[in-house]
Design a protein around this motif. Structure first.
Motif, PDB file in Angstrom:
ATOM      1  N   ALA A  11       1.548  10.407   3.433  1.00  0.00           N
ATOM      2  CA  ALA A  11       2.783  10.317   3.312  1.00  0.00           C
ATOM      3  C   ALA A  11       3.646   9.535   3.987  1.00  0.00           C
ATOM      4  CB  ALA A  11       3.523  11.648   2.830  1.00  0.00           C
ATOM      5  N   GLU A  12       3.361   9.794   5.504  1.00  0.00           N
ATOM      6  CA  GLU A  12       4.231   8.819   6.301  1.00  0.00           C
ATOM      7  C   GLU A  12       3.811   7.444   6.276  1.00  0.00           C
ATOM      8  OE1 GLU A  12       2.145  11.597   7.305  1.00  0.00           O
ATOM      9  OE2 GLU A  12       3.780  12.941   7.143  1.00  0.00           O
ATOM     10  N   LYS A  13       2.711   7.124   6.161  1.00  0.00           N
ATOM     11  CA  LYS A  13       2.231   5.538   5.920  1.00  0.00           C
ATOM     12  C   LYS A  13       2.827   5.222   4.620  1.00  0.00           C
ATOM     13  CE  LYS A  13      -0.576   4.884   9.674  1.00  0.00           C
ATOM     14  NZ  LYS A  13       0.154   4.206  10.824  1.00  0.00           N
ATOM     15  N   CYS A  14       2.936   5.789   3.751  1.00  0.00           N
ATOM     16  CA  CYS A  14       3.594   5.516   2.536  1.00  0.00           C
ATOM     17  C   CYS A  14       4.749   5.031   2.647  1.00  0.00           C
ATOM     18  CB  CYS A  14       3.485   6.559   1.353  1.00  0.00           C
ATOM     19  SG  CYS A  14       1.732   6.485   0.665  1.00  0.00           S
ATOM     20  N   GLN A  15       5.746   6.065   3.523  1.00  0.00           N
ATOM     21  CA  GLN A  15       6.962   5.751   3.770  1.00  0.00           C
ATOM     22  C   GLN A  15       7.444   4.614   4.724  1.00  0.00           C
ATOM     23  OE1 GLN A  15       9.903   7.187   2.482  1.00  0.00           O
ATOM     24  NE2 GLN A  15       8.128   8.260   1.138  1.00  0.00           N
ATOM     25  N   GLU A  16       6.598   4.408   5.730  1.00  0.00           N
ATOM     26  CA  GLU A  16       6.574   3.242   6.549  1.00  0.00           C
ATOM     27  C   GLU A  16       6.537   2.006   5.655  1.00  0.00           C
ATOM     28  OE1 GLU A  16       4.217   2.972  10.278  1.00  0.00           O
ATOM     29  OE2 GLU A  16       4.018   5.314   9.767  1.00  0.00           O
ATOM     30  N   LEU A  17       5.625   1.799   4.661  1.00  0.00           N
ATOM     31  CA  LEU A  17       5.586   0.517   3.716  1.00  0.00           C
ATOM     32  C   LEU A  17       6.634   0.457   2.800  1.00  0.00           C
ATOM     33  CD1 LEU A  17       1.829   0.892   3.169  1.00  0.00           C
ATOM     34  CD2 LEU A  17       2.688  -1.021   3.901  1.00  0.00           C
ATOM     35  N   ILE A  18       7.112   1.570   2.393  1.00  0.00           N
ATOM     36  CA  ILE A  18       8.326   1.704   1.574  1.00  0.00           C
ATOM     37  C   ILE A  18       9.544   1.042   2.408  1.00  0.00           C
ATOM     38  CG2 ILE A  18      10.107   2.912   0.401  1.00  0.00           C
ATOM     39  CD1 ILE A  18       7.929   4.745  -0.815  1.00  0.00           C
ATOM     40  N   CYS A  47      -1.259  -2.578  11.001  1.00  0.00           N
ATOM     41  CA  CYS A  47      -2.121  -1.431  10.649  1.00  0.00           C
ATOM     42  C   CYS A  47      -1.910  -0.873   9.487  1.00  0.00           C
ATOM     43  CB  CYS A  47      -1.910  -0.277  11.969  1.00  0.00           C
ATOM     44  SG  CYS A  47      -0.223   0.231  11.681  1.00  0.00           S
ATOM     45  N   LEU A  48      -0.721  -1.070   8.928  1.00  0.00           N
ATOM     46  CA  LEU A  48      -0.518  -0.806   7.485  1.00  0.00           C
ATOM     47  C   LEU A  48      -1.109  -1.215   6.151  1.00  0.00           C
ATOM     48  CD1 LEU A  48       3.485  -0.033   7.800  1.00  0.00           C
ATOM     49  CD2 LEU A  48       1.365   1.934   8.057  1.00  0.00           C
ATOM     50  N   LEU A  49      -1.788  -2.346   6.776  1.00  0.00           N
ATOM     51  CA  LEU A  49      -2.627  -2.869   5.534  1.00  0.00           C
ATOM     52  C   LEU A  49      -3.963  -2.342   4.844  1.00  0.00           C
ATOM     53  CD1 LEU A  49      -2.604  -6.902   5.667  1.00  0.00           C
ATOM     54  CD2 LEU A  49      -1.844  -5.534   3.812  1.00  0.00           C
ATOM     55  N   TYR A 104      -0.598   3.616  -4.506  1.00  0.00           N
ATOM     56  CA  TYR A 104       0.903   3.897  -4.936  1.00  0.00           C
ATOM     57  C   TYR A 104       1.627   4.505  -3.492  1.00  0.00           C
ATOM     58  CZ  TYR A 104      -0.696   3.372  -9.636  1.00  0.00           C
ATOM     59  OH  TYR A 104      -1.018   2.800 -10.715  1.00  0.00           O
ATOM     60  N   LEU A 105       2.795   4.233  -3.282  1.00  0.00           N
ATOM     61  CA  LEU A 105       3.385   4.444  -2.229  1.00  0.00           C
ATOM     62  C   LEU A 105       4.507   5.723  -2.410  1.00  0.00           C
ATOM     63  CD1 LEU A 105       4.058   1.195  -0.823  1.00  0.00           C
ATOM     64  CD2 LEU A 105       2.261   2.649  -0.134  1.00  0.00           C
ATOM     65  N   ASN A 106       4.899   5.803  -3.737  1.00  0.00           N
ATOM     66  CA  ASN A 106       5.796   7.064  -3.983  1.00  0.00           C
ATOM     67  C   ASN A 106       5.556   7.605  -5.437  1.00  0.00           C
ATOM     68  OD1 ASN A 106       6.762   4.675  -5.522  1.00  0.00           O
ATOM     69  ND2 ASN A 106       8.902   5.449  -5.409  1.00  0.00           N
ATOM     70  N   SER A 107       5.614   9.002  -5.363  1.00  0.00           N
ATOM     71  CA  SER A 107       5.806   9.724  -6.630  1.00  0.00           C
ATOM     72  C   SER A 107       6.976  10.215  -7.191  1.00  0.00           C
ATOM     73  CB  SER A 107       5.018  11.114  -6.300  1.00  0.00           C
ATOM     74  OG  SER A 107       3.908  10.842  -5.595  1.00  0.00           O
ATOM     75  N   ALA A 108       8.043  10.153  -6.278  1.00  0.00           N
ATOM     76  CA  ALA A 108       9.364  10.601  -6.849  1.00  0.00           C
ATOM     77  C   ALA A 108      10.257   9.427  -6.591  1.00  0.00           C
ATOM     78  CB  ALA A 108       9.885  11.721  -6.221  1.00  0.00           C
ATOM     79  N   GLY A 109      11.546   9.409  -7.134  1.00  0.00           N
ATOM     80  CA  GLY A 109      12.446   8.389  -7.041  1.00  0.00           C
ATOM     81  C   GLY A 109      12.507   7.601  -8.173  1.00  0.00           C
ATOM     82  N   PHE A 110      11.603   7.752  -9.509  1.00  0.00           N
ATOM     83  CA  PHE A 110      11.599   6.870 -10.367  1.00  0.00           C
ATOM     84  C   PHE A 110      11.011   7.505 -11.560  1.00  0.00           C
ATOM     85  CE2 PHE A 110       7.333   6.462  -8.614  1.00  0.00           C
ATOM     86  CZ  PHE A 110       6.620   6.353  -9.795  1.00  0.00           C
ATOM     87  N   ALA A 131       1.779   9.455  -4.565  1.00  0.00           N
ATOM     88  CA  ALA A 131       1.983   8.642  -3.373  1.00  0.00           C
ATOM     89  C   ALA A 131       0.619   9.072  -2.608  1.00  0.00           C
ATOM     90  CB  ALA A 131       3.101   9.387  -2.564  1.00  0.00           C
ATOM     91  N   GLY A 132       0.158   7.797  -1.915  1.00  0.00           N
ATOM     92  CA  GLY A 132      -1.207   7.971  -1.286  1.00  0.00           C
ATOM     93  C   GLY A 132      -2.413   7.675  -2.201  1.00  0.00           C
TER      94      GLY A 132
END
Length: 167
Positions: A11-18, A47-49, A104-110, A131-132
């Motif tokens: 989830a942390e890497k997802c948030q960094e990409l967002i 490193c996020l790729l 997918y980088l998020n599950s919520a917010g949409f 997410a993830g």
């Protein structure tokens, strides 16, 4: 058929990409879609790729050859964004695309934004973003898919297309 790997990244890497998406994305190729290319992502956070994604695609499709990243897009799908039924190598200039992976980088917010695949007999397989989660599939006509309209909020993905490296 698409292959799914849940919890592919944290989830942390997802948030960094967002965070990167919100900072650098510009108007994409579809209405209501913002995008950043691989050069921008590599410059900010190489490193996020998710380099292991390429290996996982090779493993999941039992490739007898190596794959090479053909294109990468960090995408923010805003309210109203959608894409109709298509496959990812459906134009002459896209014929080199053999596999696709969507992270997918998020599950919520949409709301909305499900990934849909056409199945034999007219059935549809629906995948709700999580997410993830990584979804991998062949880029050819055997993987006709669409993205439902995002009805509110912002859906974030990292999409990668791969081409075969034939010896």
């Amino acid at each position: 058929m698409p292959k799914i790997i849940d919890d592919f990244i944290t989830a942390e890497k997802c948030q960094e990409l967002i965070h990167i998406a919100k900072s650098v994305c510009t108007q994409g190729h579809l209405p209501h879609v913002q995008a950043a290319n691989v050069d921008t992502i590599l410059h900010l956070q190489p490193c996020l790729l998710v380099p292991l994604l390429e290996t996982r695609v090779e493993e999941n499709f039992d490739c007898q050859y190596s794959l090479h990243v053909e294109f990468t897009g960090l995408l923010s799908w805003g309210t109203g964004a959608r894409i109709d039924w298509h496959y990812d190598s459906n134009r002459p200039y896209l014929k080199q695309r053999h596999y696709t992976a969507v992270l997918y980088l998020n599950s919520a917010g949409f709301t909305g934004g499900d990934l849909l695949f056409q199945l034999p007999g007219g059935n549809v397989q629906r995948m709700t973003p999580q997410a993830g989660r990584a979804v991998m599939y062949e880029a050819g006509a055997c993987s006709v898919h669409a993205v439902d309209q995002v009805t509110s909020g912002e859906r974030h993905t990292l999409a990668m297309w791969f081409t075969k490296v034939v010896p």
